[in-house]
Scaffold this motif. Sequence first.
Motif, PDB file in Angstrom:
ATOM      1  N   PRO A 261       0.805  -1.233   0.000  1.00  0.00           N
ATOM      2  CA  PRO A 261       0.000   0.000   0.000  1.00  0.00           C
ATOM      3  C   PRO A 261       0.835   1.280   0.000  1.00  0.00           C
ATOM      4  O   PRO A 261       0.512   2.235  -0.723  1.00  0.00           O
ATOM      5  CB  PRO A 261      -0.850  -0.104   1.275  1.00  0.00           C
ATOM      6  CG  PRO A 261      -0.426  -1.305   2.018  1.00  0.00           C
ATOM      7  CD  PRO A 261       0.436  -2.129   1.121  1.00  0.00           C
ATOM      8  N   GLN A 262       1.912   1.308   0.793  1.00  0.00           N
ATOM      9  CA  GLN A 262       2.729   2.525   0.852  1.00  0.00           C
ATOM     10  C   GLN A 262       3.442   2.766  -0.474  1.00  0.00           C
ATOM     11  O   GLN A 262       3.742   3.910  -0.826  1.00  0.00           O
ATOM     12  CB  GLN A 262       3.741   2.420   1.995  1.00  0.00           C
ATOM     13  CG  GLN A 262       3.124   2.412   3.405  1.00  0.00           C
ATOM     14  CD  GLN A 262       2.712   1.023   3.875  1.00  0.00           C
ATOM     15  OE1 GLN A 262       2.748   0.052   3.116  1.00  0.00           O
ATOM     16  NE2 GLN A 262       2.297   0.920   5.132  1.00  0.00           N
ATOM     17  N   ALA A 263       3.734   1.696  -1.218  1.00  0.00           N
ATOM     18  CA  ALA A 263       4.385   1.856  -2.525  1.00  0.00           C
ATOM     19  C   ALA A 263       3.398   2.441  -3.539  1.00  0.00           C
ATOM     20  O   ALA A 263       3.748   3.335  -4.321  1.00  0.00           O
ATOM     21  CB  ALA A 263       4.915   0.513  -3.012  1.00  0.00           C
TER      22      ALA A 263
ATOM     23  N   THR B 189       9.462  -2.180   0.871  1.00  0.00           N
ATOM     24  CA  THR B 189       8.393  -1.454   0.191  1.00  0.00           C
ATOM     25  C   THR B 189       8.921  -0.321  -0.695  1.00  0.00           C
ATOM     26  O   THR B 189       8.367  -0.052  -1.764  1.00  0.00           O
ATOM     27  CB  THR B 189       7.391  -0.927   1.233  1.00  0.00           C
ATOM     28  OG1 THR B 189       6.827  -2.058   1.907  1.00  0.00           O
ATOM     29  CG2 THR B 189       6.273  -0.125   0.594  1.00  0.00           C
ATOM     30  N   SER B 190      10.015   0.342  -0.279  1.00  0.00           N
ATOM     31  CA  SER B 190      10.598   1.386  -1.145  1.00  0.00           C
ATOM     32  C   SER B 190      11.045   0.777  -2.468  1.00  0.00           C
ATOM     33  O   SER B 190      10.912   1.392  -3.524  1.00  0.00           O
ATOM     34  CB  SER B 190      11.804   2.047  -0.472  1.00  0.00           C
ATOM     35  OG  SER B 190      11.392   2.760   0.667  1.00  0.00           O
TER      36      SER B 190
ATOM     37  N   GLU C  90       8.123   0.103  -4.723  1.00  0.00           N
ATOM     38  CA  GLU C  90       7.746   1.319  -5.442  1.00  0.00           C
ATOM     39  C   GLU C  90       8.711   1.573  -6.609  1.00  0.00           C
ATOM     40  O   GLU C  90       8.293   1.969  -7.705  1.00  0.00           O
ATOM     41  CB  GLU C  90       7.743   2.517  -4.478  1.00  0.00           C
ATOM     42  CG  GLU C  90       7.254   3.800  -5.123  1.00  0.00           C
ATOM     43  CD  GLU C  90       7.270   4.985  -4.156  1.00  0.00           C
ATOM     44  OE1 GLU C  90       7.285   4.759  -2.924  1.00  0.00           O
ATOM     45  OE2 GLU C  90       7.276   6.128  -4.624  1.00  0.00           O
TER      46      GLU C  90
END
Lengths: 470, 182
Positions: free
Chosen positions: A42-44, A150-151, A154
């Motif tokens: 989700p954060q990506a 997660t970075s 992305e």
Amino acid sequence: MNQPRTMFEKVWQRHIVAAADDPGGPELLYVDLHLIHEVTSPQAFAGLRATGRKLRRPDRTFATMDHDVPTDPRPFKILDPEAASQLAALAENCRDFGVRLAGLDSPEQGIVHVIAPELGMTQPGMTIVCGDSHTSTHGAFGALAFGIGTSEVEHVFATQCLWQARPQTLRLNFTGALPAGTTAKDLILHAIGRIGTNGATGSVIEYAGPAIRELTMEERMTVCNMSIEAGAKAGMIAPDATTLAYLRGRPHAPGAEAFGAAAAAWLELASDEGAAFDREVELDAAALEPQVTWGTSPGMVAPVTGAVPDPRVITDPGLRQAAERALAYMALAPGTRIGDIAIDRVFIGSCTNARLEDLERAAAIVRGRRVASGVRAMVVPGSQAVRRAAEARGLDRIFQEAGFEWRQPGCSMCLGMNPDILQPGERCASTSNRNFEGRQGAGGRTHLVSPAMAAAAACSGRFTDVREWL
Amino acid sequence: MTPFTPLEAAVLPLDRAHVDTDQIIPKQFLKTTERAGLGRGLFFAWRQDPAFVLNQPRYAGAHILVAGENFGCGSSREHAVWALMDYGIRCVIAPSFGDIFYNNCCKNGLLPVRLALPDAQRALAAGRLRVDLATQTVIGAGPAIHFEIAPAVKQRLLEGLDEIALTLRRLPQIEAYEAMHP
Ligand code: SF4
């Protein structure tokens, strides 16, 4: 003649998009397949939205729902509002960015590392990443597959590439053949115990030798799955006839006309004769016994005929301190026989050991027996496809008649993000991959074993040498 | 990403080796779709013990964590880095790290420093440390200690660069690769 190359080097070199700016620095690698799930994406996606960037290759991206999902009979209402919103976010993100999703209503749904191979998406020579450390599973096909944060998820979304420093190589040679009653799980647990949980940090492991060649694809996946438990970036096994037979006819594998050419290229991936590895270690598979972990790290492992060690004999101070803490957490006294450890719960599941062969092995032990009184045991198939195949063979009935719960696919009690968790102090025989403190529920005590050993423990209420039951 | 400027701060000593990311941030905190607010879950289980370092007033306000070997092994969850940063940690010093955790630190501006334990302990006698990325030194009690870090990573941390933007400058190379490998 060309310099002999390892399988890892062949796959790596083929994927270099841009060379390193400085010697030894990171190289830009192309990613063939990007697998995603609800917890680490989700954060990506939020990052893409915030910067207005596009997802470069939705066609090379595939999503499923596995970590949070309840394993109750479907359809169900997800009672945990946070899990529900995370699952809804994945569905929305996949819709908005055009990513294929095997959601809860899909016949393909399951644990990400179970479904990509069974759909034939995982293929030799590929680079595969996922925001999940057990991505190493896919290396069983001779792919270079590793977990990312997660970075990096992305970054792959936006560029389909990753900057990676070249890891070292470590070849683990398994001589001999696995004795009856021991499995791929015992092999990898023993290997982690030998080389240590940071024994392969910064390295890609190639598993080789006669014992590995004899393994089925599902067993190879169990081995590669736990590479990360030795600290490795990835684990790989050279493609061979077993690999080709598994892939032929799978939905995403090359079709009949293209298969021959693809197969010929895949077989070329094996490490060349004389290729140099940074390190090589030899292990004797013939001497293996069924393994049981006794501590809070996968390397804290003993044969079922053995005993919990005395931390005072461990020379490395870090490991000694960790062992002391582990025994306190696990409520075990040094010298306790493994066979004297009684259990409360049994979990047969996870991306390590929830494929059809795993369930068949467990069912073979369970058939005609009953779960010991006071023990709660559950089987969670790795995917809908595994569940259907198991039910077609009547495995669900064997388990249920013995007193096991037969549940719907998901990560379940491997990490306890859904309602399947241990209560504080409960002791569990688990076929998953991590026995960290609280992994299966706060205060829960996890012992990692093979599916057959888990089944035997369920029926006798304590760890039992499954070789006596064959 | 915020650039990493020289940091002088109190130290939080975590005298444990092989600390996995499940311990740094347990699963019940992973259901968020945000990066912020995870500090409350940092070392959640261990924090229930009043004697745990995070609960000792003398370590309040520490920005540097010093831990044993193989720190951050296990799960890939970047939430571990977000939790440390949300709590106020800007630098983690350990003899070795889990690979994915180390990468995750670098992507977020949390400086991971590989330092042999005796070195770290000697420096620690000061209670405070000065960490300077530009000169790659840790200064505490005794002489400055040098640490290694990949030049590309160092530059990105120092300048707080957006890695995706940098990579997108290579778009022609990515397109060329895709054209050759359909
Ligand atoms: S089954 Fe366990 S190890 Fe595998 S992906 Fe799910 S949570 Fe991770």
